[in-house]
Enzyme design. Structure first.
Site, PDB file in Angstrom:
ATOM      1  N   ALA A 126      30.199 -55.509 -51.884  1.00  0.00           N
ATOM      2  CA  ALA A 126      30.549 -56.391 -53.006  1.00  0.00           C
ATOM      3  C   ALA A 126      30.699 -57.833 -52.528  1.00  0.00           C
ATOM      4  CB  ALA A 126      31.844 -55.906 -53.644  1.00  0.00           C
ATOM      5  N   ASP A 173      27.314 -59.279 -51.784  1.00  0.00           N
ATOM      6  CA  ASP A 173      26.631 -59.616 -53.037  1.00  0.00           C
ATOM      7  C   ASP A 173      27.140 -60.935 -53.586  1.00  0.00           C
ATOM      8  OD1 ASP A 173      24.978 -57.519 -53.106  1.00  0.00           O
ATOM      9  OD2 ASP A 173      26.184 -56.279 -54.475  1.00  0.00           O
ATOM     10  N   LEU A 199      -2.605 -42.764 -31.215  1.00  0.00           N
ATOM     11  CA  LEU A 199      -2.152 -42.111 -29.976  1.00  0.00           C
ATOM     12  C   LEU A 199      -2.884 -40.791 -29.749  1.00  0.00           C
ATOM     13  CD1 LEU A 199       1.687 -42.588 -30.520  1.00  0.00           C
ATOM     14  CD2 LEU A 199       0.366 -43.643 -28.691  1.00  0.00           C
ATOM     15  N   GLU A 205      10.224 -42.141 -26.440  1.00  0.00           N
ATOM     16  CA  GLU A 205      10.706 -42.643 -27.738  1.00  0.00           C
ATOM     17  C   GLU A 205      10.545 -41.568 -28.808  1.00  0.00           C
ATOM     18  OE1 GLU A 205       8.548 -46.198 -28.711  1.00  0.00           O
ATOM     19  OE2 GLU A 205       8.600 -46.914 -26.647  1.00  0.00           O
ATOM     20  N   LYS A 257       9.306 -40.121 -32.170  1.00  0.00           N
ATOM     21  CA  LYS A 257       8.116 -40.458 -32.962  1.00  0.00           C
ATOM     22  C   LYS A 257       8.479 -40.373 -34.444  1.00  0.00           C
ATOM     23  CE  LYS A 257       3.189 -39.607 -33.324  1.00  0.00           C
ATOM     24  NZ  LYS A 257       3.129 -39.657 -34.777  1.00  0.00           N
ATOM     25  N   ASP A 310       8.374 -40.626 -38.442  1.00  0.00           N
ATOM     26  CA  ASP A 310       7.343 -40.165 -39.360  1.00  0.00           C
ATOM     27  C   ASP A 310       7.386 -41.006 -40.634  1.00  0.00           C
ATOM     28  OD1 ASP A 310       5.293 -38.594 -40.023  1.00  0.00           O
ATOM     29  OD2 ASP A 310       6.478 -36.837 -40.582  1.00  0.00           O
ATOM     30  N   ARG A 313      -1.505 -50.581 -41.401  1.00  0.00           N
ATOM     31  CA  ARG A 313      -2.396 -50.420 -40.261  1.00  0.00           C
ATOM     32  C   ARG A 313      -3.874 -50.474 -40.666  1.00  0.00           C
ATOM     33  NH1 ARG A 313      -4.962 -46.189 -37.880  1.00  0.00           N
ATOM     34  NH2 ARG A 313      -5.276 -46.398 -35.632  1.00  0.00           N
ATOM     35  N   GLU A 340       7.623 -48.644 -37.399  1.00  0.00           N
ATOM     36  CA  GLU A 340       7.455 -47.651 -38.464  1.00  0.00           C
ATOM     37  C   GLU A 340       8.429 -47.948 -39.604  1.00  0.00           C
ATOM     38  OE1 GLU A 340       5.047 -45.716 -37.549  1.00  0.00           O
ATOM     39  OE2 GLU A 340       5.150 -43.804 -38.624  1.00  0.00           O
ATOM     40  N   TYR A 363      11.853 -49.590 -38.007  1.00  0.00           N
ATOM     41  CA  TYR A 363      12.201 -49.490 -36.582  1.00  0.00           C
ATOM     42  C   TYR A 363      11.026 -50.012 -35.754  1.00  0.00           C
ATOM     43  CZ  TYR A 363      16.207 -46.437 -37.511  1.00  0.00           C
ATOM     44  OH  TYR A 363      17.404 -45.927 -37.925  1.00  0.00           O
ATOM     45  N   LYS A 395       5.525 -43.319 -23.152  1.00  0.00           N
ATOM     46  CA  LYS A 395       4.713 -44.459 -22.710  1.00  0.00           C
ATOM     47  C   LYS A 395       5.039 -44.762 -21.255  1.00  0.00           C
ATOM     48  CE  LYS A 395       5.115 -46.365 -27.320  1.00  0.00           C
ATOM     49  NZ  LYS A 395       5.849 -47.260 -28.203  1.00  0.00           N
ATOM     50  N   LYS A 429       3.862 -33.922 -29.419  1.00  0.00           N
ATOM     51  CA  LYS A 429       4.297 -33.486 -30.750  1.00  0.00           C
ATOM     52  C   LYS A 429       5.205 -32.247 -30.691  1.00  0.00           C
ATOM     53  CE  LYS A 429       2.163 -35.194 -34.140  1.00  0.00           C
ATOM     54  NZ  LYS A 429       0.757 -35.248 -34.421  1.00  0.00           N
ATOM     55  N   CYS A 432      11.091  -7.130 -66.905  1.00  0.00           N
ATOM     56  CA  CYS A 432      11.798  -7.468 -65.668  1.00  0.00           C
ATOM     57  C   CYS A 432      11.384  -6.493 -64.557  1.00  0.00           C
ATOM     58  CB  CYS A 432      13.299  -7.381 -65.907  1.00  0.00           C
ATOM     59  SG  CYS A 432      14.223  -7.451 -64.376  1.00  0.00           S
ATOM     60  N   CYS A 455      14.660  -4.103 -63.782  1.00  0.00           N
ATOM     61  CA  CYS A 455      15.238  -3.128 -64.709  1.00  0.00           C
ATOM     62  C   CYS A 455      14.332  -2.814 -65.891  1.00  0.00           C
ATOM     63  CB  CYS A 455      16.594  -3.622 -65.197  1.00  0.00           C
ATOM     64  SG  CYS A 455      16.424  -5.037 -66.300  1.00  0.00           S
ATOM     65  N   CYS A 482      15.625 -12.370 -67.504  1.00  0.00           N
ATOM     66  CA  CYS A 482      15.672 -10.964 -67.869  1.00  0.00           C
ATOM     67  C   CYS A 482      16.708 -10.853 -68.997  1.00  0.00           C
ATOM     68  CB  CYS A 482      16.114 -10.147 -66.659  1.00  0.00           C
ATOM     69  SG  CYS A 482      16.539  -8.472 -67.108  1.00  0.00           S
ATOM     70  N   CYS A 518      21.277  -7.221 -64.919  1.00  0.00           N
ATOM     71  CA  CYS A 518      20.168  -6.899 -64.029  1.00  0.00           C
ATOM     72  C   CYS A 518      20.402  -7.335 -62.570  1.00  0.00           C
ATOM     73  CB  CYS A 518      18.898  -7.522 -64.565  1.00  0.00           C
ATOM     74  SG  CYS A 518      17.514  -7.241 -63.506  1.00  0.00           S
TER      75      CYS A 518
HETATM   76  S1  IVH Z   1       3.294 -46.496 -30.334  1.00  0.00           S
HETATM   77  C1  IVH Z   1      -0.536 -47.700 -28.986  1.00  0.00           C
HETATM   78  N1  IVH Z   1       5.660 -45.513 -30.730  1.00  0.00           N
HETATM   79  O1  IVH Z   1       2.667 -42.768 -34.532  1.00  0.00           O
HETATM   80  C2  IVH Z   1       0.706 -47.244 -29.483  1.00  0.00           C
HETATM   81  N2  IVH Z   1       3.978 -45.126 -32.340  1.00  0.00           N
HETATM   82  O2  IVH Z   1       0.326 -41.154 -34.145  1.00  0.00           O
HETATM   83  C3  IVH Z   1       0.852 -47.350 -30.914  1.00  0.00           C
HETATM   84  N3  IVH Z   1       4.749 -43.857 -34.280  1.00  0.00           N
HETATM   85  O3  IVH Z   1       0.382 -45.147 -35.650  1.00  0.00           O
HETATM   86  C4  IVH Z   1       1.946 -46.628 -31.415  1.00  0.00           C
HETATM   87  N4  IVH Z   1       6.834 -43.624 -33.653  1.00  0.00           N
HETATM   88  O4  IVH Z   1       2.748 -45.275 -36.620  1.00  0.00           O
HETATM   89  C5  IVH Z   1       4.413 -45.634 -31.198  1.00  0.00           C
HETATM   90  N5  IVH Z   1       7.829 -44.739 -31.000  1.00  0.00           N
HETATM   91  C6  IVH Z   1       6.581 -44.876 -31.456  1.00  0.00           C
HETATM   92  C7  IVH Z   1       6.186 -44.318 -32.674  1.00  0.00           C
HETATM   93  C8  IVH Z   1       4.868 -44.464 -33.092  1.00  0.00           C
HETATM   94  C9  IVH Z   1       5.948 -43.374 -34.607  1.00  0.00           C
HETATM   95  C10 IVH Z   1       3.530 -43.694 -35.114  1.00  0.00           C
HETATM   96  C11 IVH Z   1       2.751 -44.959 -35.274  1.00  0.00           C
HETATM   97  C12 IVH Z   1       1.363 -44.620 -34.836  1.00  0.00           C
HETATM   98  C13 IVH Z   1       1.356 -43.131 -34.912  1.00  0.00           C
HETATM   99  C14 IVH Z   1       0.353 -42.529 -33.977  1.00  0.00           C
END
Ligand code: IVH
Length: 720
Positions: free
Chosen positions: A35, A38, A84, A121, A123, A125, A144, A199, A249, A319, A343, A437, A440, A455, A460
């Site tokens: 608040a 704002d 990747l 890191e 990953k 989604d 992208r 992302e 992020y 990485k 993955k 049903c 029953c 039912c 039942c």
């Molecule tokens: S690095 C060359 N780091 O995964 C590296 N990608 O499957 C480019 N993603 O298109 C990506 N978390 O959108 C990187 N910690 C992370 C990630 C990440 C999610 C996604 C990203 C990328 C896709 C590839």
């Protein structure tokens, strides 16, 4: 206020608001109430309205500025946005490491020993986003696209509070704190070009909140956090994007000098620390690992604990931490050699719908459950999935025989998310609501203005619940770990529709339920496995045939014993053979069974011909139940001549032994326990508080034995 004062006030307000934005969105700390924040934004907005010449693109009032756009412009990335390579096992990762070593050595003299750390890191989604900062200001946000050219989605990007509109100003001390000392970093931040990649995601909590609102407003629900993030940014109205409250992020920072990429940040870890100082949100769980063993631990930990996060992840991105190797390693196709997406096991799979069964819920509502061709999903074999209701079936346009995509989002029970209609052969069958049903056989009705079918028999569900409870009860299968609450939960989640389904439950199915932990799930599976071999009469009793109590079940198993003789092995009978024999018995023959009246015979005959029951029995055949034959079945075949070759019945409470023990003793000595008082009864054994049986026995001139007399008999014949 003079113009100068207004300008100063605007600057101060912008800074103050930005500090709180940073605390809240980057550091997860609430340093001011919503608040109050704002109220500051309101003051800023008013001042800017009075003096529009002081509005700047980095003002928080400019996050949701524009109107909806007609279409997005194309936007070329400074350097391509790569994808990747995927790894699915430790072996894949070890092979990658081997390749890295070979590749780096090949390019150097013979004895070159490359040495690197890994940066692991999460990953995320969501949707990959590229932010362009020029002279410290956000100038563009793009998707992208094909990696080289994306779409300019700036108007939507600006609505994301965790994206700074202007980079935080830094000094040499800040750099030193994170181990960076190249002063050109400061120059580029202030007056150069930076691309910030990361992302855009929607949190699980936000998705839930939006969906509960959409449900009330009868709007179509957002399918999952990934689609929600992508959908919000790829639509043309920034007001809708703002409503969705996405987060961003960072996972990559690219600094350019004279339009050339510069590796001045030296490592991924330092780059991440710098991103935070510049005002971005980074994943706090990312970790520097010395070797792949540490990476494997990190992967294992997050695979197990991902549900604790408020965002969805589908693996770990690994990485090489030291940026100096990145250029040496180069790119293959569209993905770099220096990184790998390790993955988690797939959360989506395709499978076929073999059938639809209808579960009857507590309020009588019929819920369709898809019986699937079993498929491995995140390590669990999935064979059923709820389709919720007829509306959902219509929405998905799903038919029996369809190939579908199923998904286990987070840790919820898997659901059908779409139908692959191109794979239809034409033999698929439409799903219709049953007229009767399945439990029953009462009429199924649709209540006006409700999606659901019910039912018409209000009791039942209770009948089904009672049947399953009876199946696991003490004198039936005796599974004490399965109380009514758990049975209700299993029914509610669609994991079981009847008692035969108890055998098909998998540990993984249970682990995602509230009441189950590793140990209790193991106990349950073990208990069910141990009941794949069950005493014949116990099993007949467990089936819950009307009018068939323990004695009738015993009588039936005695009766069929000679008929199954050639089919047994080690005194065991396949459930399949049992059904075959039972089905061959005509109603008339059943009446012949000693002590069965017409009611019991009719009930048994009808039970094994009822369509719903046959479905359950078929499942029991599939899970390979073995029925065990007891000596009493055999003894009763060749009744001996002693007094115990007579018919007994018990009434009232015995003091010196339980009813079960008394019955066992009678049978052991060659006697028989009848289900009710009839002329055939030889002895009624009477304990304390006898029931109506005593009067009936007296009226039929049946001999009555007290507990004491009975014990005397046992003693005498038992010791003979
Ligand atoms: S690095 C060359 N780091 O995964 C590296 N990608 O499957 C480019 N993603 O298109 C990506 N978390 O959108 C990187 N910690 C992370 C990630 C990440 C999610 C996604 C990203 C990328 C896709 C590839």
């Amino acid at each position: 206020m003079t113009k100068k004062e207004i300008k100063n006030r605007i600057e101060k307000l912008k800074q103050e608001i930005n500090i709180h934005r940073y605390n809240y969105h980057v550091l997860d700390k609430e340093s001011i109430s919503e608040a109050a924040l704002d109220s500051l934004k309101n003051e800023l907005f008013k001042l800017e309205q009075e003096s529009p010449e002081f509005i700047s693109p980095d003002s928080p009032t400019q996050r949701v500025g524009g109107q909806a756009v007609d279409k997005f412009e194309k936007s070329t990335h400074f350097s391509p946005m790569l994808s990747l390579f995927d790894a699915f096992s430790r072996d894949d990762m070890l092979l990658w490491q081997e390749r890295l070593g070979r590749f780096l050595s090949d390019n150097k003299e013979i004895n070159f020993q490359p040495n690197w750390n890994y940066y692991a890191e999460l990953k995320l989604d969501g949707l990959a986003v590229n932010l362009k900062y020029q002279n410290g200001m956000l100038v563009k946000g793009s998707s992208r696209g094909d990696g080289k050219v994306g779409e300019n989605i700036s108007s939507n990007i600006r609505t994301i509070d965790s994206i700074p509109l202007a980079l935080q100003a830094l000094g040499e001390d800040d750099l030193k704190k994170i181990g960076l000392n190249d002063k050109s970093i400061l120059k580029i931040i202030k007056s150069g070009l930076i691309e910030v990649r990361g992302e855009a995601i929607m949190t699980k909590k936000r998705l839930e909140k939006i969906n509960s609102l959409y449900l009330k407003e009868s709007k179509p629900l957002l399918a999952n956090t990934r689609n929600a993030a992508a959908g919000s940014l790829r639509q043309l109205d920034p007001r809708l994007a703002a409503e969705r409250k996405l987060q961003f992020y960072v996972y990559d920072l690219i600094f350019y000098e004279d339009k050339k990429k510069k590796n001045i940040l030296t490592s991924r870890q330092k780059a991440e620390k710098l991103a935070m100082l510049l005002g971005f949100k980074v994943v706090q769980h990312n970790k520097l690992c010395k070797n792949l063993e540490e990476v494997f631990d990190f992967h294992k930990y997050w695979e197990k604990n991902k549900k604790k996060l408020d965002f969805n992840i589908d693996g770990v991105v690994v990485k090489i931490n030291e940026l100096k190797w990145w250029d040496t390693l180069g790119i293959v196709g569209k993905a770099p050699r220096y990184a790998m997406a390790y993955k988690f096991p797939a959360e989506q799979a395709t499978t076929k719908i073999n059938d639809i069964v209808w579960q009857v819920g507590r309020t009588g509502i019929l819920t369709p459950t898809a019986i699937l061709e079993p498929v491995n999903l995140s390590g669990a074999i999935i064979s059923r999935s709820t389709l919720h209701n007829m509306d959902e079936i219509d929405r998905l346009d799903v038919k029996i025989g369809d190939t579908v995509i199923i998904e286990r989002a987070g840790d919820v029970i898997p659901k059908v998310i779409s139908v692959l209609k191109n794979l239809r052969s034409g033999s698929e069958q439409k799903i219709c609501t049953p007229k009767k049903c399945p439990i029953c056989d009462s009429n199924v009705i649709k209540i006006d203005n409700e999606v659901a079918f019910r039912c018409s028999n209000l009791r039942c569900y209770a009948v089904n619940l009672r049947q399953i409870t009876h199946f696991v009860s003490k004198n039936a299968l005796d599974i004490d770990s399965l109380g009514p609450k758990i049975i209700e939960q299993l029914l509610r989640e669609g994991l079981i529709g009847d008692f035969a389904d108890l055998y098909s439950i998998k540990k993984e199915d249970l682990l995602i339920l509230e009441r189950f932990a590793e140990k209790s799930a193991d106990n349950f599976i073990e208990a069910m496995n141990s009941k794949r071999k069950v005493d014949l009469s116990r099993f007949i009793y467990a089936l819950g045939i009307r009018h068939v109590g323990q004695e009738s079940a015993e009588a039936l198993s005695d009766y069929i014993y000679p008929l199954i003789k050639g089919k047994t092995k080690n005194n065991q009978l396949d459930f399949n053979d049992f059904i075959e024999v039972i089905l061959s018995l005509e109603a008339e023959k059943l009446k012949d069974i000693e002590d069965f009246g017409p009611i019991v015979s009719k009930s048994i005959y009808a039970f094994f011909r009822d369509e719903h029951n046959l479905k359950i029995l078929k499942k029991l055949i599939e899970v390979d139940i073995k029925l065990l034959l007891k000596n009493s079945n055999i003894n009763n075949l060749n009744k001996n001549k002693n007094v115990f070759a007579k018919n007994f019945l018990l009434t009232g409470t015995l003091n010196s032994l339980t009813r079960e023990a008394a019955k066992a003793k009678i049978k052991e000595l060659g006697g028989k326990v009848l289900p009710s008082v009839s002329k055939k009864l030889d002895f009624l054994i009477v304990g304390d508080n006898p029931g109506g049986k005593l009067d009936k026995a007296r009226s039929l001139d049946v001999k009555v034995l007290s507990e004491k007399e009975f014990l005397g008999l046992i003693n005498f014949y038992g010791n003979k």
